[in-house]
Scaffold this motif. Structure first.
Motif, PDB file in Angstrom:
ATOM      1  N   ALA A 196       1.059  -0.695   0.111  1.00  0.00           N
ATOM      2  CA  ALA A 196      -0.367  -0.086  -0.160  1.00  0.00           C
ATOM      3  C   ALA A 196       1.335   1.393   0.015  1.00  0.00           C
ATOM      4  CB  ALA A 196      -0.947   0.030   0.811  1.00  0.00           C
ATOM      5  N   GLY A 242      -1.322   6.110   1.290  1.00  0.00           N
ATOM      6  CA  GLY A 242      -0.365   4.051   1.497  1.00  0.00           C
ATOM      7  C   GLY A 242      -1.084   4.941   3.123  1.00  0.00           C
ATOM      8  N   ALA A 268      -4.738   3.903   4.890  1.00  0.00           N
ATOM      9  CA  ALA A 268      -4.769   2.780   4.434  1.00  0.00           C
ATOM     10  C   ALA A 268      -5.031   1.828   5.203  1.00  0.00           C
ATOM     11  CB  ALA A 268      -4.630   2.453   2.733  1.00  0.00           C
TER      12      ALA A 268
END
Length: 278
Positions: A152, A267, A270
Motif C-alpha cells: 500500500a 498508503g 490505508a
C-alpha cells in the motif's frame, strides 16, 4: 540504561530482552532498533548467556515501523554498515539508512552466534516481522497474527525480505498482494512458527524451551545455527535480500518522484484503517 528495551535474566543461561514501548504498540523507531541491537550484542558477549529470548510488553508484539519518528541513525553513526551518504537526503540518504538500520541490523541478528527465540502475541505488522524472522525459533500465542501490508506504500514488502523462506512463495504472494494477516495457526502450518500456545502460557512455555536448549553445549549450538544459516545462504537468501532491498528503495524513489514523499500518506492511512479492522 535503555529506554525502550528491558533485559531480564529469568533462568540460568537465559536472557530475555523485552520491547518496552507498549504505549506505542512497540512501534519501532531508530532509538528502539539500535537499543535492541546493543542489548543483543551485550547478551551475545555475556559468557553466562546461552540462549536469548525476544519478547514484548503489551497486547501487541509490534505495530511495525514508527513512521512519525523519521528515518535516521542515532548520532549519525552507522552500526551494521560502513556508512556513506546517510546525510544525503532523498532516496539516496534513505537507502543508506535502510541498509544499516533495517537490512543491516536484521542480518546481524540472524547471525548472532547464540540461539534466539521470539515470543509473540497480538499483532505483528510489517516491520515487526523484521524482528521475528531473524530469530531462530518463534513461539506464538493463539491470538497472534502476522501481516505485511506495505505494498500500500508503493514498495514490495518489508526490508528483510525472507517471506518466501518463511511461508512459501505462493502464500508470500498472497500475503504481499492483499496485506491480509496470517493467523498463528496458519503460520504454524506453513512452518513460520514453531509452536502456538495459549496467551497465558506464552512466557512460561518460551522460557522452558530456552532452558532446555541451554542444557546443550554452547559451541555445538553455535555450529548448528551457523550450519542452518549457511544452508539458507547457499539457497541464495543473502543475494535475494540485497536484491529485494534495492527494489524496495526503487519503490520509495518512485513515490518520492510522484508524491514528493518517500512513503505515501494515502498508503499509510490505508494500512492504519486496515489494521484497525483486524
Amino acid at each position: 540504561m535503555s529506554a525502550f528495551i528491558r533485559r531480564e535474566d529469568p533462568a540460568a543461561g537465559v536472557a530475555r530482552l523485552v520491547l518496552a514501548r507498549p504505549e506505542k504498540k512497540n512501534a519501532q523507531h531508530p532509538p528502539l532498533l539500535y537499543e535492541l541491537d546493543r542489548a543483543l550484542c551485550d547478551a551475545a558477549n555475556d559468557g553466562a548467556v546461552k540462549v536469548i529470548i525476544l519478547a514484548a510488553d503489551g497486547a501487541d508484539f509490534s505495530a511495525g515501523h514508527d513512521l512519525k519518528d523519521g528515518f535516521y541513525v542515532p548520532d549519525g553513526k552507522p552500526v551494521a554498515t560502513m556508512g556513506g551518504h546517510l546525510d544525503a537526503g532523498g532516496a539516496e540518504g534513505h537507502y543508506a539508512f535502510e541498509c544499516d538500520a533495517y537490512l543491516g541490523l536484521c542480518r546481524r541478528w540472524r547471525d548472532l552466534p547464540k540461539p534466539t527465540i521470539a515470543a509473540t502475541q497480538g499483532r505483528a505488522i510489517a516491520g515487526a516481522l523484521m524482528l521475528l524472522w531473524p530469530m531462530d525459533i518463534i513461539v506464538a500465542s493463539e491470538d497472534a497474527t502476522f501481516s505485511d501490508p506495505v505494498t500500500a506504500f508503493g514498495v514490495n514488502g518489508v526490508e528483510y525480505f525472507t517471506h518466501v523462506w518463511e511461508v512459501g512463495h505462493r502464500k508470500a504472494r498472497e500475503m504481499l498482494f492483499t496485506g491480509e494477516p496470517i493467523t498463528a495457526a496458519e503460520a504454524h502450518r506453513l512452518g513460520m512458527v514453531n509452536h502456538v500456545v495459549p496467551l497465558a502460557e506464552l512466557e512460561r512455555f518460551t522460557l522452558d524451551l530456552a532452558i532446555k536448549i541451554a542444557r546443550r553445549p554452547s559451541f555445538a549450538l553455535r555450529l548448528a545455527k551457523e550450519s542452518v544459516n549457511r544452508t539458507l545462504d547457499a539457497q541464495g537468501q543473502s543475494v535475494a535480500l540485497q536484491s529485494a532491498l534495492a527494489l524496495h528503495n526503487l519503490g520509495h524513489a518512485a513515490t518520492l518522484a510522484r508524491c514528493g514523499e518517500l512513503v505515501s500518506s494515502d498508503g499509510i492511512a490505508a494500512v492504519r484503517a486496515e489494521s484497525r479492522g483486524h
